[in-house]
Design an enzyme around this catalytic site. Structure first.
Site, PDB file in Angstrom:
ATOM      1  N   ASP A   1      25.991  29.465  16.225  1.00  0.00           N
ATOM      2  CA  ASP A   1      26.558  28.431  15.514  1.00  0.00           C
ATOM      3  C   ASP A   1      28.121  28.780  15.358  1.00  0.00           C
ATOM      4  O   ASP A   1      28.483  29.799  14.560  1.00  0.00           O
ATOM      5  CB  ASP A   1      25.910  28.044  14.177  1.00  0.00           C
ATOM      6  CG  ASP A   1      26.658  27.287  13.368  1.00  0.00           C
ATOM      7  OD1 ASP A   1      27.518  27.250  12.509  1.00  0.00           O
ATOM      8  OD2 ASP A   1      26.289  25.899  13.349  1.00  0.00           O
ATOM      9  N   ALA A   2      28.754  28.041  15.876  1.00  0.00           N
ATOM     10  CA  ALA A   2      30.439  28.293  15.735  1.00  0.00           C
ATOM     11  C   ALA A   2      30.855  28.707  14.234  1.00  0.00           C
ATOM     12  O   ALA A   2      31.767  29.653  14.062  1.00  0.00           O
ATOM     13  CB  ALA A   2      31.532  27.195  16.271  1.00  0.00           C
TER      14      ALA A   2
ATOM     15  N   ASP B   1      35.971  21.615  21.781  1.00  0.00           N
ATOM     16  CA  ASP B   1      35.139  20.858  22.798  1.00  0.00           C
ATOM     17  C   ASP B   1      34.089  20.256  22.364  1.00  0.00           C
ATOM     18  O   ASP B   1      32.691  20.810  22.751  1.00  0.00           O
ATOM     19  CB  ASP B   1      35.273  21.169  24.178  1.00  0.00           C
ATOM     20  CG  ASP B   1      34.699  20.451  25.187  1.00  0.00           C
ATOM     21  OD1 ASP B   1      34.728  19.106  24.889  1.00  0.00           O
ATOM     22  OD2 ASP B   1      34.151  20.789  26.303  1.00  0.00           O
TER      23      ASP B   1
END
Length: 574
Positions: free
Chosen positions: A403-404, A425
């Site tokens: 998870d970013a 993105d």
């Protein structure tokens, strides 16, 4: 005169009638069935929420609609159950058969409405109402059954007591319980039923994401749950409370349960053919790959003669015919400056990495993608791998499956060198799972890993179609300390789906939004200048003139100042 013979009236013996079972022999199977039915009911609920979020989008809205409508309907079902208390056994059996049929087939009918009718919102509400009414009728009917079966302190059933009273018998099979004792027994029954109900709901809630969804999928999982439901409910009535049924009622329940099981079994055997037909109705006849990863459905369409299209959970993420317009506009303005170290958030399809790797000065590219299945497909599928120019096989690329948001929180103290370029993105910010990655807190984390003269490019949705969302992203970036430059790119081809529900998929008519909106940001200071790097490769859709026009086009849509979006106050709609 002989004495008269007094004839005594024959003593009429009390008629012994069959009594329903009593005590723990009834309480335990009832509580066990309450446990099973509660687990099944919660699975139906979660199925509706999950499938509605997938088909319609905006999981917060869909969960709110399903849960609120279902809770309201449960109250209606409890009131309607009062009319069935005199025939509680047959009523409960029919309720469970109906619940198993409606709940078990709900996912399949919902997906069919989405695939062939293009509208699934009203179907979600209808199933939420129907399932809620039936779930709400369960506990009142079970209360009536268990109280009639056990009675206060084990007293006889009402019919046997009335027979003994008519015969003049004074002895009873048990003492009459005092009022307080009867109240305690009723309260204990209620407590036991609700305890079994809540524990069953816990088990169903955990079984759905960890067992049913990964092992069986949404459609088969719902059908199997319905089969378990009808066996448990029908078995309780036809076995434990069989003395409460007339021959006609027993035959009706047997026929209903067998019919429901037959429908569910037939649907289970046909589910693969149904999925294939529905997928063709949604994506067209040229479905090349369809896989269900741990997180989402991934579908690749297209023939051998043309570029592929990539769908994630029904949303078109890569339109092979013109994806270069999107990715060139996203990546290349951010590369106008130092670009040795690049971080891509999302981008599991490899297209953004492909554009970055066209620069000889790009030494290291880190891609943070949540779903390993997307990266695996982009690396191994021949059409996708050709479209992304084998980006994931380049030794400069490192893929992190995380998870970013959480990865960046840990990376801020571990990154040895800050990133020259960060590229976001991600899906449109209106899609709920990505909302936190468009928050002020997330942009603050990006700022901590970005080099002092670094550049941050963000895909922010359509400027023309959803201006409020786009300018909310702009306000959020500025609240996080960035100076921003808005711009857009045109060229979305007919067939591009803006959302998963075909009622909103304007691309089906070719009249959808004709732009992608982006924001180029730098830490503090003045807004960045839009331009291309001196070592930029030859581009098909982008040039200095087109960038200036893109900036002017986006600025024309600027309106009033909007508040930023935060984790505790997200401001993006579905």
């Amino acid at each position: 005169m002989p004495p008269k013979r007094v004839r005594r009236a024959p003593v009429r013996r009390p008629v012994r009638r069959s009594e329903p079972p009593r005590g723990t022999t009834v309480r335990f199977p009832v509580l066990a069935v309450v446990f099973v039915c509660a687990a099944c009911g919660l699975v139906y609920e979660l199925e509706l929420v999950a499938l509605a979020s997938y088909l319609i989008g905006d999981s917060v809205t869909q969960a709110s609609v399903v849960l609120s409508v279902m809770v309201f309907a449960m109250g209606v079902g409890s009131l309607l159950a009062k009319r069935l208390r005199c025939r509680a056994a047959v009523g409960f059996g029919l309720v469970e058969a109906g619940l198993a049929l409606i709940g078990g087939c709900s996912a399949m009918v919902l997906y069919a409405a989405f695939a062939w009718l293009g509208e699934s919102r009203y179907v979600v509400v209808a199933f939420s109402l129907a399932i809620g009414v039936l779930i709400g009728a369960e506990i009142p009917l079970l209360m009536a059954l268990i109280q009639r079966a056990t009675g206060p302190a084990g007293a006889r059933s009402g019919s046997a007591s009335r027979s003994a009273s008519r015969a003049g018998g004074s002895a009873r099979s048990g003492r009459q319980a005092p009022l307080g004792e009867r109240d305690d027994d009723a309260a204990g029954t209620v407590a036991d039923l609700f305890a079994a109900d809540y524990v069953g709901a816990l088990v169903g809630g955990l079984a759905f994401p960890f067992l049913l969804l990964p092992w069986l999928g949404q459609l088969t999982g719902a059908l199997v749950t319905g089969a378990v439901n009808v066996v448990a409910g029908g078995g309780l009535v036809l076995w434990v409370f069989r003395r409460d049924l007339t021959a006609r009622s027993r035959a009706l329940l047997v026929a209903a349960n067998v019919s429901v099981l037959a429908v569910l079994a037939t649907a289970t055997m046909l589910v693969d053919d149904f999925e294939a037909a529905a997928r063709r109705a949604v994506y067209g006849e040229r479905v090349r790959v369809a896989v269900q990863t741990e997180l989402q459905e991934v579908v690749v369409t297209g023939g051998p003669e043309g570029p592929p299209d990539l769908f994630l959970d029904g949303r078109l993420r890569v339109a092979g015919q013109d994806e270069y317009r999107y990715h060139e506009a996203l990546v290349h303005p951010a590369m106008n400056g130092p670009h040795a170290r690049v971080l891509i958030v999302g981008g599991g399809d490899g297209m953004a990495a492909r554009e970055v790797l066209r620069y000889p000065g790009a030494r290291a590219v880190t891609v943070v993608e949540l779903d390993p299945g997307v990266v695996r497909l982009a690396r191994t599928d021949p059409a996708l791998a050709a479209l992304n120019a084998q980006a994931f096989r380049d030794p400069r690329v490192r893929v992190v499956h995380a998870d970013a948001f959480h990865w960046l929180r840990g990376a801020t103290s571990q990154v040895q060198e800050r990133y020259d370029v960060v590229i976001s993105d991600l899906p449109d910010p209106g899609i709920t799972p990505s909302t936190k990655l468009y928050s002020q807190e997330f942009y603050g984390l990006v700022a901590r890993v970005l080099a002092p003269f670094g550049r941050f490019a963000v895909h922010a949705g359509s400027v023309a179609d959803r201006p409020r969302t786009y300018w909310t992203v702009d306000a959020t970036l500025r609240a996080a300390g960035f100076a921003t430059r808005p711009y857009s790119a045109s060229g979305r081809t007919p067939g591009f789906a803006a959302g998963p529900d075909r009622a909103d998929r304007s691309g089906a008519t070719g009249q959808g939004p004709a732009d992608w909106g982006f924001l180029l940001a730098v830490p503090g200071g003045r807004p960045p200048v839009l331009g291309l790097a001196t070592d930029a490769p030859r581009l098909r859709s982008l040039g200095e003139g087109t960038l200036e026009a893109a900036a002017r086009r986006a600025e024309r849509g600027r309106g009033d100042e909007l508040p930023p979006s935060t984790l505790v106050h997200p401001r993006y709609g579905g």
